[in-house]
Design an enzyme around this catalytic site. Structure first.
Site, PDB file in Angstrom:
ATOM      1  NE  ARG A   1     -86.970 -63.180 -13.313  1.00 29.38           N
ATOM      2  CZ  ARG A   1     -87.672 -62.344 -12.537  1.00 29.38           C
ATOM      3  NH1 ARG A   1     -88.280 -61.007 -12.736  1.00 29.38           N
ATOM      4  NH2 ARG A   1     -88.287 -62.973 -11.204  1.00 29.38           N
TER       5      ARG A   1
ATOM      6  CE  LYS B   1     -82.328 -68.940  -4.444  1.00 32.18           C
ATOM      7  NZ  LYS B   1     -83.574 -68.078  -4.624  1.00 32.18           N
TER       8      LYS B   1
END
Ligand code: BES
Ligand code: MN
Ligand code: ZN
Length: 496
Positions: free
Chosen positions: A354, A280
């Site tokens: 996920r 990130k």
């Protein structure tokens, strides 16, 4: 803090401070009328003169002499038609802001006769006492574990909540609210704890401590060897880039009959999300310590159950891992076989939520669930879509979705539905595996939910993306304790 319920006439209760509600228009609550009478029409006079008005969440303090109370706090509760649970809570929060640092040591809060807008379940006195209890605890929250200077003791010591009676239903409602507030505060503690302390094993230790404290809760923790044996390869793949090993944490609360199917909660527990090899950007990355917010809300909810003991069975499963980019980390392009047998091409290691959730969703089949709800700070796209007011709701079952929406309205911890249509599924097509873990920029929250839906086919399931609601940025930076109120309300509405 000492909290209690009273049904004596307010004029018979001495306190340093009396709190009443003032509507912006319309009829006054009974205790507001009674107070005005006891004070010789003072409130009416001040309202007429423009010194008081009932704008929602406006708070005024009036010194008194020769009365059972040294001061009166008048809380604006707005217009009748606008008095939703969420707006009422704003007024309660403003009241607590005024009261929490004194000068009153004891307070009589007479707001439970302020009528709320909406159907019975929302507007009953029980519902109002629940909201009052919750907000009292919530607003007293502080997090100073890592400050050298310890806070001085609070001046406010005692809160008496005025009610129309002292029956069990009213007491239970206030107590459930107070327990919900404490559950939220526990959730906030976990979310605010820095990521060098809060790692997967630390979370697992909390689950074990809860099992030790409460007989009604059993905990089991799976380590990486046990997960390997079972084939929970996607949780392992996410954890591989970190020195901190992943854990699967299971907590069971059995308050219902043995044959009652359990309600299952699944929490995303990424204790820090760097993005992994798909690193990130640096700005604001500290906030990714709250990527375990889903699991924190599951912890808080379990604590509320343990304290209030409803007749229901609930199983909590937390997929805990740290997403880091060291030499063992998963690479973009790696293909992993999930516990379900389906294969996933990992194209972006930052879509890790996920991945840990899909194995957990497969794992929970063994509990033969009544329903499964997963909670996850899953996508930045959810914040773009809904901001910070509503959690995104996805479900494969309309009745379940409706139930959750109503629980959100009642608790003021609201959700809003987004589609799970098949049209979006093809965005997950992979050239090399059964699916890829990202669906491109369009509808990022939807494709994330679509990914999860492939692992939740065997039961009634809902997914809540809480990326926008579990955390406050800016000056009030910190965990919000959401969606504990929603989950507690949903579960209580299904308890026998
Ligand atoms: N934990 C983040 C989602 C998130 C972002 C929560 C900002 C709260 C605030 C999640 O793991 C993530 O990184 N998602 C990616 C998905 C993308 C790579 C498909 C995102 O939202 O950018
Ligand atoms: Mn991520
Ligand atoms: Zn994440």
């Amino acid at each position: 803090m000492n909290f209690s319920l009273s049904s004596k006439a307010i004029t018979a209760t001495k306190a340093d401070c009396l709190v009443i509600g003032l509507p912006e228009k319309g009829e006054w609550p009974e205790t507001t009328k009674a107070t005005d009478e006891a004070l010789g029409g003072l409130i009416k006079q001040l309202e007429k003169a423009g010194d008081l008005n009932g704008k929602n969440a406006l708070v005024n303090t009036i010194p008194l002499v020769d009365q059972p109370w040294q001061r009166l706090v008048v809380v604006g509760v707005g217009k009748d038609a606008d008095r939703t649970p969420a707006n009422f809570r704003k007024a309660l929060a403003a009241m607590m802001n005024t009261l929490k640092d004194g000068p009153s040591k004891s307070v009589l809060v007479s707001l439970a006769d302020t009528h709320l807008q909406g159907e019975d379940a929302i507007s009953s006195e029980e519902a109002r006492l629940n909201l009052i209890g919750r907000t009292l605890e919530e607003q007293l929250y502080t997090f100073t574990d890592f400050k050298s200077e310890k806070p001085t003791a609070r001046k406010l010591k005692k809160v008496v909540v005025q009610a129309s009676g002292s029956g069990k239903a009213l007491k239970d409602a206030l107590n459930l609210g107070l327990a919900t507030g404490r559950g939220m505060n526990f959730t906030r503690d976990l979310g605010n704890t820095p990521p060098n302390v809060c790692h997967p094993i630390w979370l697992a230790e909390h689950a074990q401590a809860i099992a030790k404290e409460y007989d009604c809760i059993k905990t089991e923790v799976l380590d990486e060897k046990q997960m390997e044996k079972l084939g929970m390869n996607t949780i392992l793949a996410v954890g591989k880039g970190s020195k901190q090993p992943p854990r699967l944490i299971v907590m069971e609360y059995r308050g219902g009959k043995t044959k009652d199917k359990p309600y299952v909660l699944v929490g995303k527990g990424i204790t820090f999300d760097t993005g992994g090899i798909s690193l990130k950007p640096g700005e604001g990355m500290d906030e990714m310590k709250y990527d375990m917010g889903g699991s924190a809300s599951v912890f808080g909810t379990m604590k509320v159950l343990a304290e209030t003991k409803p007749k229901i069975n609930v199983v909590a499963v937390i997929a805990a891992a740290e997403n880091m980019p060291d030499g063992g980390a998963t690479r973009p392009g790696d293909i992993i076989k999930t516990l379900s047998g389906q294969t996933v091409e990992i194209l972006n290691t930052d879509a890790e939520g996920r991945l840990v959730l899909c194995d957990a969703l497969t794992y929970v089949k063994k509990f033969d669930p009544e329903t499964v709800i997963d909670l996850a700070t899953l996508t930045g796209a959810c914040i773009i879509a809904l901001g910070h007011h509503a959690s995104a709701l996805f479900s494969n079952d309309d009745a379940l979705a409706n139930d959750i929406r109503q629980a959100g309205e009642r608790s003021g911890d609201r959700v809003w539905p987004l589609p799970l249509w098949d049209d979006y599924q093809s965005q997950l097509d992979s050239n090399f595996a059964d699916m890829q873990n990202i669906g491109g920029r369009p509808a990022g929250s939807v494709t994330a939910a679509c990914f999860l839906s492939r692992f939740a086919k065997d039961y009634r399931w809902a997914h809540l993306d809480i990326a926008g609601t579990a955390w406050n940025s800016g000056k009030a930076k910190g965990s919000t304790g959401r969606p504990v109120p929603l989950l507690v309300d949903y579960l209580m509405s299904h308890a026998g």
